[in-house]
Scaffold this motif. Sequence first.
Motif, PDB file in Angstrom:
ATOM      1  N   LYS A 148      -5.905  15.854  53.745  1.00  7.77           N
ATOM      2  CA  LYS A 148      -6.755  17.010  53.485  1.00  7.77           C
ATOM      3  C   LYS A 148      -8.199  16.732  53.889  1.00  7.77           C
ATOM      4  CE  LYS A 148      -3.971  18.367  49.464  1.00  7.77           C
ATOM      5  NZ  LYS A 148      -3.956  18.503  47.976  1.00  7.77           N
ATOM      6  N   VAL A 149      -8.641  15.498  53.623  1.00  6.77           N
ATOM      7  CA  VAL A 149     -10.022  15.129  53.926  1.00  6.77           C
ATOM      8  C   VAL A 149     -10.275  15.108  55.426  1.00  6.77           C
ATOM      9  CG1 VAL A 149     -11.719  13.257  53.788  1.00  6.77           C
ATOM     10  CG2 VAL A 149     -10.327  13.837  51.786  1.00  6.77           C
ATOM     11  N   VAL A 150      -9.379  14.492  56.177  1.00 10.75           N
ATOM     12  CA  VAL A 150      -9.607  14.338  57.609  1.00 10.75           C
ATOM     13  C   VAL A 150      -9.487  15.665  58.347  1.00 10.75           C
ATOM     14  CG1 VAL A 150      -7.259  13.846  58.429  1.00 10.75           C
ATOM     15  CG2 VAL A 150      -9.207  12.686  59.493  1.00 10.75           C
ATOM     16  N   LYS A 151      -8.737  16.602  57.772  1.00 12.00           N
ATOM     17  CA  LYS A 151      -8.621  17.926  58.377  1.00 12.00           C
ATOM     18  C   LYS A 151      -9.749  18.861  57.964  1.00 12.00           C
ATOM     19  CE  LYS A 151      -3.624  18.178  59.203  1.00 12.00           C
ATOM     20  NZ  LYS A 151      -2.387  18.951  58.930  1.00 12.00           N
ATOM     21  N   GLY A 152     -10.593  18.407  57.045  1.00 10.76           N
ATOM     22  CA  GLY A 152     -11.695  19.221  56.585  1.00 10.76           C
ATOM     23  C   GLY A 152     -11.311  20.247  55.547  1.00 10.76           C
ATOM     24  N   ASP A 153     -10.115  20.136  54.991  1.00 15.01           N
ATOM     25  CA  ASP A 153      -9.656  21.097  53.986  1.00 15.01           C
ATOM     26  C   ASP A 153     -10.278  20.847  52.612  1.00 15.01           C
ATOM     27  OD1 ASP A 153      -8.054  22.193  55.928  1.00 15.01           O
ATOM     28  OD2 ASP A 153      -6.261  21.078  55.337  1.00 15.01           O
ATOM     29  N   GLN A 154     -10.718  19.606  52.388  1.00 16.42           N
ATOM     30  CA  GLN A 154     -11.266  19.259  51.080  1.00 16.42           C
ATOM     31  C   GLN A 154     -12.182  18.051  51.247  1.00 16.42           C
ATOM     32  OE1 GLN A 154      -8.211  18.491  48.174  1.00 16.42           O
ATOM     33  NE2 GLN A 154      -9.508  18.979  46.437  1.00 16.42           N
ATOM     34  N   ASP A 155     -13.240  17.986  50.452  1.00 13.75           N
ATOM     35  CA  ASP A 155     -14.110  16.819  50.505  1.00 13.75           C
ATOM     36  C   ASP A 155     -13.420  15.634  49.836  1.00 13.75           C
ATOM     37  OD1 ASP A 155     -16.500  15.440  51.165  1.00 13.75           O
ATOM     38  OD2 ASP A 155     -17.160  15.611  49.086  1.00 13.75           O
ATOM     39  N   ALA A 156     -13.926  14.448  50.126  1.00 17.64           N
ATOM     40  CA  ALA A 156     -13.256  13.235  49.681  1.00 17.64           C
ATOM     41  C   ALA A 156     -13.190  13.111  48.159  1.00 17.64           C
ATOM     42  CB  ALA A 156     -13.950  12.015  50.279  1.00 17.64           C
ATOM     43  N   LYS A 157     -14.270  13.390  47.470  1.00 17.06           N
ATOM     44  CA  LYS A 157     -14.292  13.128  46.029  1.00 17.06           C
ATOM     45  C   LYS A 157     -13.270  13.958  45.254  1.00 17.06           C
ATOM     46  CE  LYS A 157     -17.389  11.942  42.292  1.00 17.06           C
ATOM     47  NZ  LYS A 157     -18.811  11.677  41.935  1.00 17.06           N
ATOM     48  N   PRO A 158     -13.226  15.286  45.409  1.00 11.71           N
ATOM     49  CA  PRO A 158     -12.199  16.036  44.671  1.00 11.71           C
ATOM     50  C   PRO A 158     -10.784  15.713  45.122  1.00 11.71           C
ATOM     51  CG  PRO A 158     -13.411  17.478  46.171  1.00 11.71           C
ATOM     52  CD  PRO A 158     -14.139  16.185  46.119  1.00 11.71           C
ATOM     53  N   ALA A 159     -10.619  15.426  46.417  1.00 15.46           N
ATOM     54  CA  ALA A 159      -9.281  15.101  46.926  1.00 15.46           C
ATOM     55  C   ALA A 159      -8.756  13.827  46.289  1.00 15.46           C
ATOM     56  CB  ALA A 159      -9.312  14.954  48.443  1.00 15.46           C
ATOM     57  N   PHE A 160      -9.608  12.827  46.182  1.00 10.86           N
ATOM     58  CA  PHE A 160      -9.153  11.554  45.639  1.00 10.86           C
ATOM     59  C   PHE A 160      -9.177  11.529  44.117  1.00 10.86           C
ATOM     60  CE2 PHE A 160      -9.949  10.303  50.026  1.00 10.86           C
ATOM     61  CZ  PHE A 160      -8.718   9.706  50.295  1.00 10.86           C
ATOM     62  N   LYS A 161      -9.953  12.404  43.517  1.00 12.20           N
ATOM     63  CA  LYS A 161      -9.874  12.549  42.065  1.00 12.20           C
ATOM     64  C   LYS A 161      -8.490  13.058  41.681  1.00 12.20           C
ATOM     65  CE  LYS A 161     -12.320  14.597  38.133  1.00 12.20           C
ATOM     66  NZ  LYS A 161     -13.471  15.463  37.712  1.00 12.20           N
ATOM     67  N   GLN A 162      -7.990  14.025  42.434  1.00  7.57           N
ATOM     68  CA  GLN A 162      -6.645  14.534  42.185  1.00  7.57           C
ATOM     69  C   GLN A 162      -5.593  13.479  42.494  1.00  7.57           C
ATOM     70  OE1 GLN A 162      -5.529  17.455  40.788  1.00  7.57           O
ATOM     71  NE2 GLN A 162      -3.551  16.392  40.905  1.00  7.57           N
ATOM     72  N   ALA A 163      -5.816  12.699  43.570  1.00  6.75           N
ATOM     73  CA  ALA A 163      -4.872  11.635  43.926  1.00  6.75           C
ATOM     74  C   ALA A 163      -4.755  10.617  42.797  1.00  6.75           C
ATOM     75  CB  ALA A 163      -5.307  10.953  45.220  1.00  6.75           C
ATOM     76  N   GLU A 164      -5.897  10.224  42.223  1.00 12.49           N
ATOM     77  CA  GLU A 164      -5.858   9.250  41.130  1.00 12.49           C
ATOM     78  C   GLU A 164      -5.126   9.828  39.914  1.00 12.49           C
ATOM     79  OE1 GLU A 164      -9.625   7.557  40.159  1.00 12.49           O
ATOM     80  OE2 GLU A 164      -9.517   6.137  41.837  1.00 12.49           O
ATOM     81  N   LYS A 165      -5.333  11.097  39.660  1.00 11.48           N
ATOM     82  CA  LYS A 165      -4.632  11.741  38.544  1.00 11.48           C
ATOM     83  C   LYS A 165      -3.122  11.693  38.764  1.00 11.48           C
ATOM     84  CE  LYS A 165      -4.445  16.114  35.981  1.00 11.48           C
ATOM     85  NZ  LYS A 165      -4.974  17.513  35.894  1.00 11.48           N
ATOM     86  N   THR A 166      -2.700  11.971  39.996  1.00  9.39           N
ATOM     87  CA  THR A 166      -1.269  11.934  40.328  1.00  9.39           C
ATOM     88  C   THR A 166      -0.702  10.518  40.187  1.00  9.39           C
ATOM     89  OG1 THR A 166      -1.527  13.780  41.866  1.00  9.39           O
ATOM     90  CG2 THR A 166       0.430  12.399  42.127  1.00  9.39           C
ATOM     91  N   ILE A 167      -1.453   9.542  40.677  1.00 11.73           N
ATOM     92  CA  ILE A 167      -1.005   8.156  40.626  1.00 11.73           C
ATOM     93  C   ILE A 167      -0.833   7.697  39.172  1.00 11.73           C
ATOM     94  CG2 ILE A 167      -1.673   5.757  41.107  1.00 11.73           C
ATOM     95  CD1 ILE A 167      -3.156   6.943  43.621  1.00 11.73           C
ATOM     96  N   LYS A 168      -1.822   7.982  38.331  1.00 11.44           N
ATOM     97  CA  LYS A 168      -1.747   7.553  36.939  1.00 11.44           C
ATOM     98  C   LYS A 168      -0.595   8.242  36.217  1.00 11.44           C
ATOM     99  CE  LYS A 168      -6.657   6.408  36.572  1.00 11.44           C
ATOM    100  NZ  LYS A 168      -7.978   6.805  36.002  1.00 11.44           N
ATOM    101  N   SER A 169      -0.334   9.487  36.597  1.00 11.81           N
ATOM    102  CA  SER A 169       0.801  10.197  36.005  1.00 11.81           C
ATOM    103  C   SER A 169       2.106   9.515  36.397  1.00 11.81           C
ATOM    104  CB  SER A 169       0.796  11.657  36.471  1.00 11.81           C
ATOM    105  OG  SER A 169       1.938  12.342  36.019  1.00 11.81           O
ATOM    106  N   ASN A 170       2.192   9.078  37.651  1.00 17.52           N
ATOM    107  CA  ASN A 170       3.393   8.380  38.119  1.00 17.52           C
ATOM    108  C   ASN A 170       3.556   7.036  37.413  1.00 17.52           C
ATOM    109  OD1 ASN A 170       4.017  10.454  39.869  1.00 17.52           O
ATOM    110  ND2 ASN A 170       3.002   9.511  41.625  1.00 17.52           N
ATOM    111  N   TRP A 171       2.466   6.365  37.122  1.00 16.31           N
ATOM    112  CA  TRP A 171       2.551   5.102  36.394  1.00 16.31           C
ATOM    113  C   TRP A 171       3.209   5.302  35.030  1.00 16.31           C
ATOM    114  CZ3 TRP A 171      -3.054   2.786  37.195  1.00 16.31           C
ATOM    115  CH2 TRP A 171      -3.171   2.338  38.519  1.00 16.31           C
ATOM    116  N   GLN A 172       2.913   6.421  34.413  1.00 18.77           N
ATOM    117  CA  GLN A 172       3.421   6.661  33.060  1.00 18.77           C
ATOM    118  C   GLN A 172       4.870   7.124  33.077  1.00 18.77           C
ATOM    119  OE1 GLN A 172       0.636   9.440  31.371  1.00 18.77           O
ATOM    120  NE2 GLN A 172      -1.094   8.010  31.489  1.00 18.77           N
TER     121      GLN A 172
END
Length: 417
Positions: A393-417
């Motif tokens: 999403k970031v490289v295509k310009g669809d979303q800035d890095a910070k919100p994109a990776f904030k969501q990614a971290e949320k997804t990752i932590k959910s998967n850990w649980q």
Amino acid sequence: MSYPRRRIIQTGGALAGATLAGCISVSDDSSDKNTSDDGSGDGKTAAGTAQLWHGRSKGPKKNLVTNVETFGSETNHSVKLSEISELEKKLENAIPAGKGPHLFQWAHDWIGEYQPAGLLSDQKENLSVDIDSTFTKAAAEAVQFNGEVLGLPWAAETVGLVYNKELVDKPPEMVEEMQSIMDEHHDPSNGKYGLSFPIDPYFISGYAQAFGGFYYDEGNDKLGLTNEKTLKGFRFVRDELAKYIPKDHAYDPQAAVFNEGNAPFAINGPWFLGSVRDSGVDVGVAPLPKPKGGTPKPYTTVKIWYFSKKMNQGGKNATAGRKFAEWHTTNTDILSTLAEEHGFIPVHKDLAGSDELPAATKAYSKSVKMGEPIPTHKHMSSVWDPLKSAFKKVVKGDQDAKPAFKQAEKTIKSNWQ
């Protein structure tokens, strides 16, 4: 039992369409169980046949076929060699059922999941090779987990700068110099590009982590995708490098551009060299150029002959598998050939850092020293896919890095649980 998906690192996507193939030995392994390793009074170990699964790309596969044939001619053992598509999926289905190979080849990052899952075999007490005195410290550590020795290492690898000698006189040391050369050749309307660069977390790791950032801190079990230094790295890839590559960011289209002579540079690993040379491109390899204010820190891997749980069955076939792994990882002629033909970096102490290594291998070796091993903690396997989706999403310009990776971290932590 299900296992988290992780990206294919070792072959860079070169195995699309590969199938089960190529038996070097036709011996069946049905005699594996309860078979003594003792000979019949002749002082030799009874001949066994080990099953070995791999996912090597075209060039290195040829070397493996030759190595297996040589092993068979030099010993009274043999190896049944099979090239497997979807290696991860098939291993995870076969091994728990008591099937599959004695040995399989992959990078070290699977060990943190496969050992706790019971898919591997500790051969520490059976080995005739002392791993600490034979291999580099990083390689010896890579094959051990929770006090067990779960395979033997034969090479290290990472990505570096591959350049077309017809288009580049001297490899750049700084990204700014690299950009000047890329600007000269970048002409997308005519199928010419400044760079061949697969966009995924492994390949971009060198620059994503170049300014002090990190994906995952194994020691503290901590994510770093939203760390400002990591975000700076992601934005650097987006703004300074991605603009020079073809629109299709997948491995094969990116590789094709360089192989066809339509780009001066590629960021890729030693497995790439065989196909490049087969295409007729005269190439050189250099460490990743440095960005202003940073130093590339690419992820590195150690290539391992893993001991599968099937080795626990013992017998002559398990012995054959262990003997092949020992033979291959200590045969300096084999390791030198792999370094010469494919740029694989030796981890045997007699060869590692040698002045006699080929220029390409030396260059990749410098990139290894700049980088750091992929974490083996089981949590790392959950990082790859959300990270890849976010950066897309970031490289295509669809979303800035910070919100994109904030969501990614949320997804990752959910998967850990």
